[in-house]
Design a protein around this motif. Structure first.
Motif, PDB file in Angstrom:
ATOM      1  N   MET A 178       0.834  -1.208   0.000  1.00 36.09           N
ATOM      2  CA  MET A 178       0.000   0.000   0.000  1.00 36.09           C
ATOM      3  C   MET A 178       0.866   1.256   0.000  1.00 36.09           C
ATOM      4  O   MET A 178       0.543   2.247  -0.654  1.00 36.09           O
ATOM      5  CB  MET A 178      -0.936  -0.010   1.215  1.00 36.09           C
ATOM      6  CG  MET A 178      -2.009  -1.093   1.151  1.00 36.09           C
ATOM      7  SD  MET A 178      -3.009  -1.202   2.673  1.00 36.09           S
ATOM      8  CE  MET A 178      -3.967   0.324   2.555  1.00 36.09           C
ATOM      9  N   ASP A 179       1.977   1.207   0.709  1.00 32.91           N
ATOM     10  CA  ASP A 179       2.878   2.364   0.783  1.00 32.91           C
ATOM     11  C   ASP A 179       3.638   2.573  -0.521  1.00 32.91           C
ATOM     12  O   ASP A 179       3.782   3.694  -1.002  1.00 32.91           O
ATOM     13  CB  ASP A 179       3.855   2.171   1.939  1.00 32.91           C
ATOM     14  CG  ASP A 179       4.875   3.299   2.040  1.00 32.91           C
ATOM     15  OD1 ASP A 179       4.445   4.449   2.270  1.00 32.91           O
ATOM     16  OD2 ASP A 179       6.074   3.038   1.870  1.00 32.91           O
ATOM     17  N   SER A 180       4.118   1.491  -1.113  1.00 34.20           N
ATOM     18  CA  SER A 180       4.986   1.621  -2.286  1.00 34.20           C
ATOM     19  C   SER A 180       4.220   1.837  -3.582  1.00 34.20           C
ATOM     20  O   SER A 180       4.730   2.463  -4.513  1.00 34.20           O
ATOM     21  CB  SER A 180       5.877   0.379  -2.424  1.00 34.20           C
ATOM     22  OG  SER A 180       5.082  -0.783  -2.614  1.00 34.20           O
ATOM     23  N   SER A 181       2.974   1.324  -3.657  1.00 32.62           N
ATOM     24  CA  SER A 181       2.233   1.398  -4.919  1.00 32.62           C
ATOM     25  C   SER A 181       0.980   2.254  -4.851  1.00 32.62           C
ATOM     26  O   SER A 181       0.380   2.545  -5.900  1.00 32.62           O
ATOM     27  CB  SER A 181       1.842  -0.017  -5.369  1.00 32.62           C
ATOM     28  OG  SER A 181       0.831  -0.544  -4.519  1.00 32.62           O
ATOM     29  N   GLY A 182       0.556   2.624  -3.654  1.00 34.33           N
ATOM     30  CA  GLY A 182      -0.672   3.383  -3.519  1.00 34.33           C
ATOM     31  C   GLY A 182      -1.917   2.523  -3.576  1.00 34.33           C
ATOM     32  O   GLY A 182      -3.043   3.037  -3.636  1.00 34.33           O
ATOM     33  N   ALA A 183      -1.756   1.204  -3.554  1.00 34.38           N
ATOM     34  CA  ALA A 183      -2.898   0.289  -3.636  1.00 34.38           C
ATOM     35  C   ALA A 183      -3.772   0.389  -2.395  1.00 34.38           C
ATOM     36  O   ALA A 183      -3.304   0.758  -1.313  1.00 34.38           O
ATOM     37  CB  ALA A 183      -2.403  -1.148  -3.812  1.00 34.38           C
ATOM     38  N   GLY A 184      -5.045   0.047  -2.549  1.00 35.38           N
ATOM     39  CA  GLY A 184      -5.939  -0.061  -1.417  1.00 35.38           C
ATOM     40  C   GLY A 184      -5.750  -1.390  -0.706  1.00 35.38           C
ATOM     41  O   GLY A 184      -5.061  -2.291  -1.209  1.00 35.38           O
ATOM     42  N   PHE A 185      -6.390  -1.523   0.453  1.00 33.19           N
ATOM     43  CA  PHE A 185      -6.216  -2.742   1.250  1.00 33.19           C
ATOM     44  C   PHE A 185      -6.634  -3.985   0.478  1.00 33.19           C
ATOM     45  O   PHE A 185      -5.906  -4.987   0.456  1.00 33.19           O
ATOM     46  CB  PHE A 185      -7.012  -2.630   2.556  1.00 33.19           C
ATOM     47  CG  PHE A 185      -7.081  -3.919   3.329  1.00 33.19           C
ATOM     48  CD1 PHE A 185      -6.006  -4.340   4.096  1.00 33.19           C
ATOM     49  CD2 PHE A 185      -8.211  -4.734   3.268  1.00 33.19           C
ATOM     50  CE1 PHE A 185      -6.049  -5.548   4.797  1.00 33.19           C
ATOM     51  CE2 PHE A 185      -8.270  -5.928   3.958  1.00 33.19           C
ATOM     52  CZ  PHE A 185      -7.189  -6.337   4.730  1.00 33.19           C
ATOM     53  N   ALA A 186      -7.799  -3.957  -0.153  1.00 32.69           N
ATOM     54  CA  ALA A 186      -8.313  -5.151  -0.827  1.00 32.69           C
ATOM     55  C   ALA A 186      -7.374  -5.613  -1.938  1.00 32.69           C
ATOM     56  O   ALA A 186      -7.114  -6.818  -2.083  1.00 32.69           O
ATOM     57  CB  ALA A 186      -9.711  -4.877  -1.377  1.00 32.69           C
ATOM     58  N   ASP A 187      -6.868  -4.675  -2.731  1.00 35.19           N
ATOM     59  CA  ASP A 187      -5.959  -5.047  -3.822  1.00 35.19           C
ATOM     60  C   ASP A 187      -4.643  -5.603  -3.290  1.00 35.19           C
ATOM     61  O   ASP A 187      -4.105  -6.584  -3.823  1.00 35.19           O
ATOM     62  CB  ASP A 187      -5.686  -3.836  -4.711  1.00 35.19           C
ATOM     63  CG  ASP A 187      -6.903  -3.429  -5.534  1.00 35.19           C
ATOM     64  OD1 ASP A 187      -7.792  -4.277  -5.721  1.00 35.19           O
ATOM     65  OD2 ASP A 187      -6.954  -2.260  -5.974  1.00 35.19           O
ATOM     66  N   ALA A 188      -4.111  -4.987  -2.232  1.00 33.83           N
ATOM     67  CA  ALA A 188      -2.851  -5.461  -1.657  1.00 33.83           C
ATOM     68  C   ALA A 188      -3.025  -6.844  -1.039  1.00 33.83           C
ATOM     69  O   ALA A 188      -2.148  -7.710  -1.149  1.00 33.83           O
ATOM     70  CB  ALA A 188      -2.344  -4.472  -0.615  1.00 33.83           C
ATOM     71  N   LEU A 189      -4.179  -7.069  -0.391  1.00 30.72           N
ATOM     72  CA  LEU A 189      -4.461  -8.398   0.171  1.00 30.72           C
ATOM     73  C   LEU A 189      -4.554  -9.437  -0.937  1.00 30.72           C
ATOM     74  O   LEU A 189      -3.999 -10.542  -0.819  1.00 30.72           O
ATOM     75  CB  LEU A 189      -5.752  -8.359   0.978  1.00 30.72           C
ATOM     76  CG  LEU A 189      -6.304  -9.720   1.439  1.00 30.72           C
ATOM     77  CD1 LEU A 189      -5.296 -10.448   2.323  1.00 30.72           C
ATOM     78  CD2 LEU A 189      -7.628  -9.537   2.167  1.00 30.72           C
ATOM     79  N   GLY A 190      -5.242  -9.094  -2.023  1.00 28.61           N
ATOM     80  CA  GLY A 190      -5.367 -10.030  -3.135  1.00 28.61           C
ATOM     81  C   GLY A 190      -4.017 -10.431  -3.702  1.00 28.61           C
ATOM     82  O   GLY A 190      -3.780 -11.610  -4.004  1.00 28.61           O
ATOM     83  N   GLU A 191      -3.112  -9.471  -3.825  1.00 30.17           N
ATOM     84  CA  GLU A 191      -1.774  -9.784  -4.321  1.00 30.17           C
ATOM     85  C   GLU A 191      -1.029 -10.685  -3.344  1.00 30.17           C
ATOM     86  O   GLU A 191      -0.328 -11.620  -3.753  1.00 30.17           O
ATOM     87  CB  GLU A 191      -0.986  -8.501  -4.562  1.00 30.17           C
ATOM     88  CG  GLU A 191       0.404  -8.747  -5.116  1.00 30.17           C
ATOM     89  CD  GLU A 191       1.109  -7.470  -5.542  1.00 30.17           C
ATOM     90  OE1 GLU A 191       2.358  -7.462  -5.500  1.00 30.17           O
ATOM     91  OE2 GLU A 191       0.420  -6.511  -5.913  1.00 30.17           O
ATOM     92  N   ALA A 192      -1.172 -10.402  -2.037  1.00 28.83           N
ATOM     93  CA  ALA A 192      -0.523 -11.236  -1.027  1.00 28.83           C
ATOM     94  C   ALA A 192      -1.039 -12.672  -1.095  1.00 28.83           C
ATOM     95  O   ALA A 192      -0.263 -13.634  -0.926  1.00 28.83           O
ATOM     96  CB  ALA A 192      -0.762 -10.649   0.360  1.00 28.83           C
ATOM     97  N   GLN A 193      -2.319 -12.835  -1.358  1.00 26.68           N
ATOM     98  CA  GLN A 193      -2.879 -14.185  -1.473  1.00 26.68           C
ATOM     99  C   GLN A 193      -2.370 -14.890  -2.721  1.00 26.68           C
ATOM    100  O   GLN A 193      -2.043 -16.082  -2.680  1.00 26.68           O
ATOM    101  CB  GLN A 193      -4.409 -14.108  -1.471  1.00 26.68           C
ATOM    102  CG  GLN A 193      -4.987 -13.735  -0.116  1.00 26.68           C
ATOM    103  CD  GLN A 193      -6.478 -13.478  -0.157  1.00 26.68           C
ATOM    104  OE1 GLN A 193      -6.981 -12.880  -1.105  1.00 26.68           O
ATOM    105  NE2 GLN A 193      -7.195 -13.936   0.865  1.00 26.68           N
ATOM    106  N   GLU A 194      -2.274 -14.169  -3.819  1.00 23.18           N
ATOM    107  CA  GLU A 194      -1.763 -14.762  -5.056  1.00 23.18           C
ATOM    108  C   GLU A 194      -0.328 -15.250  -4.899  1.00 23.18           C
ATOM    109  O   GLU A 194       0.060 -16.273  -5.476  1.00 23.18           O
ATOM    110  CB  GLU A 194      -1.838 -13.743  -6.193  1.00 23.18           C
ATOM    111  CG  GLU A 194      -3.249 -13.425  -6.664  1.00 23.18           C
ATOM    112  CD  GLU A 194      -3.263 -12.352  -7.736  1.00 23.18           C
ATOM    113  OE1 GLU A 194      -2.160 -11.936  -8.163  1.00 23.18           O
ATOM    114  OE2 GLU A 194      -4.363 -11.932  -8.144  1.00 23.18           O
ATOM    115  N   LEU A 195       0.459 -14.514  -4.116  1.00 18.70           N
ATOM    116  CA  LEU A 195       1.872 -14.865  -3.930  1.00 18.70           C
ATOM    117  C   LEU A 195       2.096 -15.863  -2.793  1.00 18.70           C
ATOM    118  O   LEU A 195       3.227 -16.268  -2.545  1.00 18.70           O
ATOM    119  CB  LEU A 195       2.685 -13.598  -3.664  1.00 18.70           C
ATOM    120  CG  LEU A 195       2.752 -12.608  -4.837  1.00 18.70           C
ATOM    121  CD1 LEU A 195       3.436 -11.320  -4.401  1.00 18.70           C
ATOM    122  CD2 LEU A 195       3.489 -13.231  -6.017  1.00 18.70           C
TER     123      LEU A 195
END
Length: 434
Positions: A171-188
């Motif tokens: 969220m800090d580095s890309s400006g993403a919202g919580f939901a998008d950052a969580l989704g990426e964390a789940q994918e990885l």
């Protein structure tokens, strides 16, 4: 090395951590024997299903679904990496009663009912070690339990959950919202399909309870720890932190405080803004770090991978070698140290600072009215700035240190004021002295 009879090791669980424990025990058998002074022989691995796919190949004759029979079969050491409360608690107690020492990575159990386990270990005259329960491969339990036992620890401040740190860092580095950052964390693979334990702070709260218990020689359970997760942290919160030269982190904070009846313990987990100059601010992605402050040693920081099969197994093997050395010498390590029996302060009595963003009417006297609201509850303002004009007018206030109850009452007061359209964000501020 003088030849010794092997110590028989039982492993409970063969998931991501257990399978790596089995692999290391097998691949490094000769080195481990030299380091421990005695061979470590894998006696059995308890699993739920014999035919489940595994990361490492385990000889069929070592697998069993009868964990109770395994831990009471005369083994010398038991490794518990199945997690949860039951059957883990019953199995650990059975192992200790049967004369085995135990290594566990079970933070939830230790934080909920560690006292029962420590009492059983003391009664049996056996070791109970748990380096892997907090921060994966990072050695933090043994420094608190042994290296700093001659010092007075005053504060432990840590990032102890890799999933939430990855999300907030994204969220800090890309400006993403919580939901998008969580989704990426789940994918990885950094976040589970059900991320509740991580993002709502339950995992970090269990670890905070363990750290506080060790640091302050008193019993602290997960129920004693004030807990808030990160699911309500917005991209706007992260941008606001950036504007003041800070980042948002989910922190586990354990402190020794002066209470109304002497010294007391404060233990809490919540998102907070910390200045980018603070060592914890540079902890990126899924890494963990623990910052320890003590009277004699000063400030110490422990950093590294906080989860994962191999890193956590490394901590387990370190405990196994230590316990094996104790067996060889006919000794045991330190047990629970809870002699101070200090009370745990409620969150309302904890001293902290607030960052408050307030949508206000853009007219004369607004700032004075807001300042008066803070003053009425005994909260001093450190900084204030206005952003926008007209319908977009917003005040951003950072307070000086006050009790959490005073700050909460101030926010409640602001929410009732006619000049306040909305209190859009409330977040604690840590990592700076006043």
């Amino acid at each position: 090395m003088q030849t010794k009879d092997a110590l028989r090791v039982a492993v409970l669980g063969c998931g991501s951590v257990g399978s790596q424990v089995v692999r290391l025990l097998t691949e490094q058998a000769d080195d481990l024997a030299m380091r421990a002074g005695v061979p470590l022989e894998l006696a059995g691995v308890a699993v739920r299903r014999l035919d489940a796919p595994r990361d490492v190949e385990v000889p069929a004759h070592l697998l069993t679904t009868d964990a109770t029979a395994l831990v009471t079969s005369g083994v010398d050491l038991v490794v518990e990496v199945i997690g949860g409360i039951e059957p883990a608690r019953s199995l650990i107690l059975a192992a200790l009663e049967s004369g085995a020492s135990v290594v566990t990575a079970n933070k939830a159990l230790l934080a909920e009912d560690g006292a029962t386990l420590f009492e059983a270990a003391e009664k049996a005259g056996r070791d109970l070690y748990y380096e892997a329960a907090v921060a994966g491969a990072i050695p933090i339990i043994r420094p608190l339990r042994e290296s700093l036992v001659g010092d007075t620890v005053t504060r432990v401040l840590g990032i102890v959950n890799g999933t939430t740190n990855y999300i907030l860092d994204k969220m800090d580095s890309s400006g993403a919202g919580f939901a998008d950052a969580l989704g990426e964390a789940q994918e990885l693979g950094y976040a589970e399909a059900d991320p509740t334990a991580d993002v709502e702070g339950f995992d970090a709260a269990a670890k905070a309870a363990i750290l506080a218990s060790l640091a302050f020689h008193t019993r602290v359970t997960a129920a004693d720890v004030h807990r808030e997760g990160i699911s309500d942290v917005t991209a706007a919160d992260v941008r606001s932190a950036a504007d003041m030269g800070a980042v948002v982190k989910l922190l586990a904070i354990c402190e020794l405080r002066d209470g109304p009846d002497g010294q007391a313990v404060s233990a809490r987990v919540h998102p907070a803004m910390i200045p980018r100059s603070h060592p914890l601010a540079s902890v990126r992605e899924a890494y963990n770090a623990v910052f320890v402050e003590s009277r004699a040693a000063g400030r110490l920081m422990f950093y590294g991978p906080g989860a994962g099969g191999a890193p956590t197994a490394s901590a387990v093997l370190g405990d196994l070698v230590t316990i094996a050395r104790h067996h060889r010498a006919g000794t045991r390590g330190a047990g629970e140290s809870a002699y101070t029996a200090r009370p745990v302060l409620p969150m309302g009595e904890t001293l902290t600072r607030y960052h408050v963003a307030i949508d206000v009417e853009d007219r004369a006297g607004v700032l004075a009215l807001v300042a008066t609201a803070f003053a009425e509850h005994g909260v001093s303002i450190q900084t204030v700035r206005q952003e926008g004009r007209g319908a977009d007018a917003q005040l951003v206030v950072v307070s000086h240190r006050a009790t959490d109850a005073q700050l909460a009452a101030t926010v409640a007061h602001l929410q009732q004021m006619d000049i306040v359209r909305e209190v859009t964000s409330v977040m604690r501020v840590e990592g700076e002295t006043e």
